[in-house]
Design an enzyme around this catalytic site. Structure first.
Site, short mmCIF file in Angstrom:
data_model
loop_
_atom_site.label_atom_id
_atom_site.label_comp_id
_atom_site.label_asym_id
_atom_site.label_seq_id
_atom_site.Cartn_x
_atom_site.Cartn_y
_atom_site.Cartn_z
N HIS A 166 31.62 -27.19 65.63
CA HIS A 166 30.53 -26.32 65.20
C HIS A 166 30.27 -26.47 63.70
O HIS A 166 30.48 -25.55 62.91
CB HIS A 166 30.84 -24.86 65.56
CG HIS A 166 30.78 -24.57 67.02
ND1 HIS A 166 31.90 -24.60 67.83
CD2 HIS A 166 29.73 -24.28 67.83
CE1 HIS A 166 31.55 -24.31 69.08
NE2 HIS A 166 30.24 -24.12 69.11
N HIS B 205 26.33 -30.59 64.39
CA HIS B 205 25.92 -29.89 65.61
C HIS B 205 24.61 -29.14 65.37
O HIS B 205 23.68 -29.22 66.20
CB HIS B 205 27.01 -28.91 66.04
CG HIS B 205 26.55 -27.92 67.08
ND1 HIS B 205 26.17 -28.30 68.35
CD2 HIS B 205 26.39 -26.55 67.02
CE1 HIS B 205 25.80 -27.22 69.04
NE2 HIS B 205 25.93 -26.15 68.25
N HIS C 39 22.10 -21.51 63.22
CA HIS C 39 22.65 -20.69 64.29
C HIS C 39 24.17 -20.66 64.33
O HIS C 39 24.76 -19.78 64.99
CB HIS C 39 22.10 -21.16 65.65
CG HIS C 39 22.81 -22.33 66.22
ND1 HIS C 39 22.60 -23.62 65.78
CD2 HIS C 39 23.76 -22.43 67.20
CE1 HIS C 39 23.35 -24.45 66.46
NE2 HIS C 39 24.07 -23.75 67.33
N ASP C 40 24.84 -21.57 63.63
CA ASP C 40 26.32 -21.55 63.58
C ASP C 40 26.84 -21.55 62.15
O ASP C 40 27.96 -22.01 61.90
CB ASP C 40 26.89 -22.76 64.34
CG ASP C 40 27.02 -22.50 65.83
OD1 ASP C 40 27.21 -21.33 66.21
OD2 ASP C 40 26.92 -23.45 66.63
N ASP D 80 21.07 -25.76 72.33
CA ASP D 80 22.47 -25.60 71.93
C ASP D 80 23.39 -26.43 72.83
O ASP D 80 24.40 -26.97 72.38
CB ASP D 80 22.84 -24.12 71.99
CG ASP D 80 24.11 -23.82 71.21
OD1 ASP D 80 24.52 -24.65 70.38
OD2 ASP D 80 24.68 -22.73 71.43
#
Length: 883
Positions: free
Chosen positions: A621, A625, A661-662, A772
Site C-alpha cells: 500500500h 499502488h 486513498h491510501d 482498487d
C-alpha cells in the site's frame, strides 16, 4: 350512629350507599335547612372529626409540589424524629389515594398540575439567573391570597364575634386562620383571636427552634411578643426577637413538660421573670400559658395570654377553650412551618442553581474560575476571608496554588476590571487545611485558638486574628480531593452555622466539577496548541519543496498513448518514480482539470510530489499502488466516457481520491488498528484507516503551496470535498459489502438513473473498488507479482499480531497457511471480485476485458491450487512409505 362514633371515612372496601326515596327526601330537606345543619355540625360533631377535616383542608391548600420538595430535599427534617413523623403523615396522606408507584424520574409534565407557568430562568441586567425576581412594590402571593380569602369569607367584626356562642366563635376563628400560611401573620391572628376568646389584654407566642453555637440545643423564640387587640403585624415585626432557653421560666416549663400553667397572681410564682415588667412598665397579674401541639401531640410552641379583663383570673373553662382552639392552631402552624421551609428550600435550590450557572459559564482559565468561586462564596456566607487551596498532584499533602479573597477587595476601584484572584497573600494555616485535605472531613471551629490543629503563628505580625473557621474539601466528579475551601471569620463575630456548612458543601460540589473541567479545558487548549505546532512541523516536512516542484514542472510530459495510460493491461514496472509523476500530470491535462479549474501548474506539481512523499515505504500500500489505482480510474472514465455521467467536478474528486486513498498507510488493516487499540482506532471507530487517509488528503490540499483547489468556487470546493470523502471511505471493503447489494440489483434490473445523486454515488463507490482491486484483472505476470506483494504485507501483519498482540492471525495472514493461498485467492475472486466486474461489464461493453482478466487469473489460481494439492498428496505418500 352517635356523634362520638362518627367515622372519619367509610370502612375500607365498603361500597358507596345508594339512597332510597326516604333518604333522598331527607337530603333535600337538609339542603333547604342549612342553618340547622350548621348548628348540628357545631354542636354534635366530635373534635377529632373536625380536626381531621381541617387537617385535610389545610394540607390541600398547600401546593403538593412544595410538600414533595420538603420530603425530598430537606434531610434535616427527616433526621428530626418529630418532623419525620409529620412528614410520614403527609407522605401517607398524599399517596393514600392511589396505588403505590415505583420510584421514577420526575416528568416535566407533573409540574403542569400545579399551574407552574412562571419561567425558571429570568434576566437581570442582561444576565440570566435562576433566582426569582419580585417586581417592586407588589404584594406577595401569600398576602394576595390571604386578602382574597378574607374578602371571600367576609370576616366578621369583633362586635359580631363577641355576640356568638362559644362553639360558633371557635368555628369562626378557625376559619380565620385556616387560609394563612405565613408564620408571623398566622401567629398574629392566633394571638388576637385568643384575646377575643378569653377576654385577655394581650398575649405572646413562642415557637421551638434549634440553635447551634458549640452544640445544637433547643430554645423558644418569640415570633410575636405582647400582642393586643390594637396591635398591627407591622408594629410587632419591628420588635426584637426574644429567646428563652429550654426549660427556663414559665414558657420554658410549659414547652418542656407539655402541661398548661394557670397563675392567678404572676408575682407569687417564682418562675415568673419580673424583669420583663420592669423594662416595659406593664403590670402582669394573671397569666395562662399553654403548649401548642401538632396532630401527633408533639409540642411545637407555647401560647401565653396575660391579664384577664375585669381584674379576674383565667378559669378552668378558659383553659378548656384555650386548649380547644390551640389544637387547630397547632395544625395551622405546622402547615405554615412546612410551607415556609419548602419556600426556603426552593430559594436555596435557586441560589445553588445560580451559583452552578455562574461557575460553568466561565471555564477558560483556572484563575477566572477560582475568582468567581471566591467572590460568590464571600458574598453568600458573609465572612472576612475566603481561600481556595489546590492540591499538588505529586505530593497530596501540599498545595500547588493558593488563591485568596478578602471582603475589602470588593471595595477596590479596579474590582470591576479584575478577573483573577490574588495568590498567596496570607499565611497558610497548614494544620487545619492539611487535615481537611488528607482526611476529607469538614472542620467548623468557633474559636481557632481553642483548636490544637491551629497554628497561632500565622497571625503574628499581620494585624489579623483568626476567630471562626469553616474548612471543607473540594472534590472532583470521581470523589477525589483536588483542593480545600476555607472561610475565615464570619461577620458580626458569629460562628459558622450548620446552614453555612450545607451551602458550602453543596457549592463545593459545583466548584470541584468546575475546577476539574477547567483543568481539562486547559489541558485540551495546551494539547491543541501542541498539535498545531506539530502539524505545522509535520506539514513542513511532509510537503515537497518548491525546488522539487520547479524541477518537475520543467519535465516534458509524454502523451497518454506513449505512456499507455488508456490500456487496461497497464504495467508500471518499467516506469521510474519521475515517470509516474509525469503520467499523473498527463491525466490531469487530458481530463482538462488544469484548464477547467484554473489549477496552477507548479502547485499541481508540488501537490503530486507531496502526495507521493506521504506514502510510507510499505510492501504494497504505497505510492505505486495509488498510482495504479488512479491509472485504472483514468482508463475507465475515458474508455466508457463516464465523464459525461460524473461531470468535471466528480471526475476531479475521483482522480484525487485514487491518488490519496491510501495516504500514510502503515501496512496494517482496520482490524489490526482496533485489536491494537491504536490512537487511530480511538479517533475513528469505523473505516479507521480510510478516515485517516481522507484527513491526510485534506491536510495536503490545505498546505501552503499545495492548494490545487484554491481557484474553485465555494460550492465547487464543497462538492469536491464531499465526493472525495465518499470515494475514499468506499475503499473500505466493509462499505463495499454494504452497498454492493443495492448496486447489483440496480444493474440487474436496469433500474439505474444516473441523473439521480444516490444512483451516481453508488456508481462512484463501486468504481473506486473496481480500481482498487484492478490488479486482479491484469495479465498473469502482473497479477502474480502484485499478489506476492499483498501476501508479503499480510504475513508481516500476521507476524505482528502473533508476536506483539499474542493473537493467532487469520488464515490469509498466517505464514503457516501459505500453501492454502491459491485456494484463498479463488475464494476472494468468487466472493468479491467477479460479481462487481461482471456488473460493470453489463454497464459498458468497453469493460468486458476486465471480466476476462479476472476469469483468466481465477483459472491460473485453480491450476496452482491443484498442483499444490497433487504435490501435497505425493509428499504424504512418500512420508507414509518411509514410515
Amino acid at each position: 350512629m352517635t356523634a362520638e362514633t362518627w367515622p372519619l371515612s367509610p370502612p375500607k372496601g365498603e361500597a358507596k350507599r345508594s339512597y332510597d326515596q326516604e333518604h333522598a327526601q331527607m337530603e333535600a330537606w337538609l339542603d333547604d335547612h342549612t342553618d340547622f345543619v350548621h348548628d348540628y355540625f357545631i354542636s354534635q360533631m366530635p373534635s377529632k372529626f373536625i380536626m381531621g377535616l381541617f387537617y385535610i383542608a389545610s394540607i390541600f391548600y398547600i401546593n403538593l409540589s412544595l410538600i414533595n420538595t420538603i420530603i425530598i430535599l430537606n434531610p434535616n427534617l427527616k433526621s428530626n424524629s418529630r418532623s419525620a413523623n409529620t412528614i410520614s403523615i403527609l407522605s401517607e396522606f398524599l399517596t393514600s389515594s392511589g396505588a403505590a408507584t415505583p420510584v421514577r424520574k420526575v416528568s416535566a409534565h407533573e409540574f403542569e398540575k400545579g399551574g407552574l407557568l412562571k419561567p425558571m430562568v429570568t434576566t437581570v441586567d442582561g444576565t440570566p439567573t435562576f433566582l426569582s425576581v419580585s417586581p417592586p412594590q407588589s404584594a406577595s402571593p401569600i398576602a394576595t391570597a390571604v386578602n382574597q380569602a378574607d374578602q371571600n369569607n367576609c370576616r366578621k367584626s369583633w362586635h359580631e364575634l363577641r355576640s356568638l356562642d362559644e362553639k360558633e366563635l371557635i368555628f369562626e376563628l378557625v376559619k380565620d386562620i385556616c387560609n394563612e400560611l405565613e408564620v408571623k401573620s398566622l401567629c398574629h391572628k392566633i394571638l388576637q383571636n385568643v384575646g377575643t376568646l378569653l377576654n385577655a389584654d394581650r398575649g405572646s407566642l413562642f415557637l421551638i427552634s434549634l440553635i447551634t453555637v458549640r452544640h445544637t440545643s433547643l430554645c423558644l423564640v418569640s415570633k410575636l411578643f405582647d400582642v393586643c387587640s390594637r396591635s398591627t403585624l407591622q408594629e410587632m415585626e419591628c420588635k426584637e426577637e426574644i429567646r428563652i432557653p429550654w426549660g427556663t421560666g414559665i414558657v420554658g416549663f410549659v414547652a418542656e413538660t407539655g402541661e398548661p400553667v394557670n397563675i392567678p397572681d404572676a408575682y407569687k410564682d417564682e418562675r415568673f421573670n419580673q424583669d420583663v415588667d420592669a423594662r416595659t412598665g406593664y403590670k402582669t397579674r394573671s397569666l395562662l400559658c399553654m403548649p401548642i401541639k401538632d396532630l401527633n401531640g408533639d409540642v411545637i410552641g407555647v401560647a401565653q395570654v396575660i391579664n384577664k379583663q375585669g381584674d379576674s383570673h383565667f378559669t378552668s373553662n378558659d383553659e378548656k377553650i384555650f386548649s380547644s382552639y390551640l389544637q387547630f392552631c397547632g395544625i395551622g402552624l405546622r402547615n405554615a412551618q412546612l410551607y415556609e421551609k419548602s419556600q426556603l428550600e426552593v430559594k436555596r435550590n435557586q441560589v445553588l442553581l445560580d451559583l452552578a450557572r455562574m461557575i460553568f459559564e466561565e471555564q477558560s482559565t483556572i484563575e477566572h474560575m477560582v475568582f468567581r468561586i471566591l467572590t460568590h462564596t464571600q458574598s453568600l456566607i458573609q465572612c472576612q476571608r475566603v481561600q481556595v487551596l489546590l492540591l499538588h498532584k505529586a505530593n497530596m499533602g501540599s498545595f500547588s496554588r493558593v488563591f485568596d479573597f478578602e471582603a475589602n477587595d470588593l471595595a477596590e476601584r479596579d474590582q470591576d476590571e479584575r478577573t483573577s484572584p490574588f495568590e498567596s497573600r496570607f499565611p497558610i494555616n497548614v494544620g487545619i487545611t492539611g487535615f481537611v485535605a488528607t482526611t476529607g472531613e469538614t472542620v467548623n471551629i468557633m474559636d481557632a485558638y481553642d483548636d490544637v490543629r491551629f497554628d497561632a503563628s500565622v497571625d503574628e505580625g499581620t494585624g489579623f486574628r483568626h476567630k471562626s473557621i469553616l474548612c471543607m474539601p473540594i472534590k472532583n466528579s470521581s470523589g477525589d480531593i483536588i483542593g480545600v475551601i476555607q472561610l475565615i471569620n464570619k461577620f458580626d463575630d458569629l460562628p459558622f452555622s450548620k446552614n453555612d456548612e450545607n451551602f458550602v458543601e453543596a457549592f463545593a460540589i459545583f466548584c470541584g466539577m468546575g475546577i476539574h473541567n477547567t483543568h481539562m479545558y486547559e489541558k485540551a487548549v495546551i494539547a491543541m496548541a501542541k498539535q498545531s505546532v506539530t502539524l505545522d512541523v509535520l506539514s513542513y516536512h511532509a510537503t515537497a519543496t518548491l525546488e522539487d516542484a520547479q524541477r518537475l514542472r520543467d519535465f516534458r510530459v509524454p502523451s497518454s498513448q506513449v505512456l499507455q495510460l488508456y490500456d487496461f493491461k497497464f504495467d508500471d514496472l518499467h516506469l521510474s518514480d519521475d515517470d509516474t509523476l509525469t503520467s499523473c500530470l498527463r491525466m490531469f491535462l487530458d481530463l482538462d482539470f488544469v484548464e477547467r479549474f484554473n489549477i496552477d501548474y507548479e502547485v499541481l506539481c508540488r501537490w503530486l510530489l507531496s502526495v507521493k512523499k506521504n506514502y510510507r515505504n510499505v510492501t504494497y500500500h504505497n505510492w505505486r499502488h495509488a498510482f495504479n489505482v488512479a491509472q485504472m480510474m483514468f482508463s475507465i472514465i475515458t474508455a466508457t466516457q463516464w465523464w459525461k455521467i460524473f461531470g468535471d467536478i466528480e471526475c476531479l474528486a475521483l482522480v484525487i481520491a485514487c491518488l490519496c486513498h491510501d495516504l500514510d498507510h502503515r501496512g496494517t488493516n482496520n482490524s489490526f488498528q482496533i485489536k491494537a487499540s491504536s490512537p487511530l482506532a480511538q479517533l475513528y471507530s469505523t473505516s479507521t484507516m480510510e478516515h485517516h487517509h481522507f484527513d491526510q488528503c485534506l491536510m495536503i490540499l490545505n498546505s501552503p503551496g499545495n492548494q490545487i483547489l484554491a481557484n474553485l468556487s465555494p460550492d465547487e470546493y464543497s462538492r469536491v470535498i464531499k465526493v472525495l470523502e465518499e470515494a475514499i471511505l468506499s475503499t473500505d471493503l466493509a462499505v463495499y459489502f454494504r452497498k454492493r447489494g443495492v448496486f447489483l440489483s440496480l444493474v440487474t434490473s436496469r433500474a439505474y438513473r444516473w441523473e439521480l445523486e444516490e444512483h451516481r454515488e453508488l456508481l462512484r463507490a463501486m468504481t473506486m473498488t473496481v480500481c482498487d482491486l484492478a490488479a486482479i484483472t491484469k495479465p498473469w505476470h502482473i497479477e502474480k507479482r502484485v499478489a506476492d506483494l499483498v501476501t508479503s504485507e499480510f504475513f508481516e501483519q500476521g507476524d505482528l499480531e502473533r508476536h506483539e498482540l499474542n493473537l493467532t492471525p487469520i488464515d490469509i495472514m498466517n505464514r503457516e497457511k501459505e500453501d492454502e493461498l491459491p485456494m484463498m485467492q479463488v475464494g476472494f475472486i468468487d466472493s468479491i471480485c467477479l460479481p462487481i466486474y461482471e456488473a460493470f461489464a453489463q454497464l459498458s461493453d468497453a469493460l468486458a476485458p476486465l471480466v476476462d482478466g479476472v476469469r483468466d487469473n481465477k483459472q491460473r489460481w485453480l491450476e496452482i491450487s491443484l498442483q499444490s494439492r497433487s504435490k501435497s498428496r505425493i509428499h504424504d505418500n512418500e512420508d507414509m512409505q518411509t514410515t
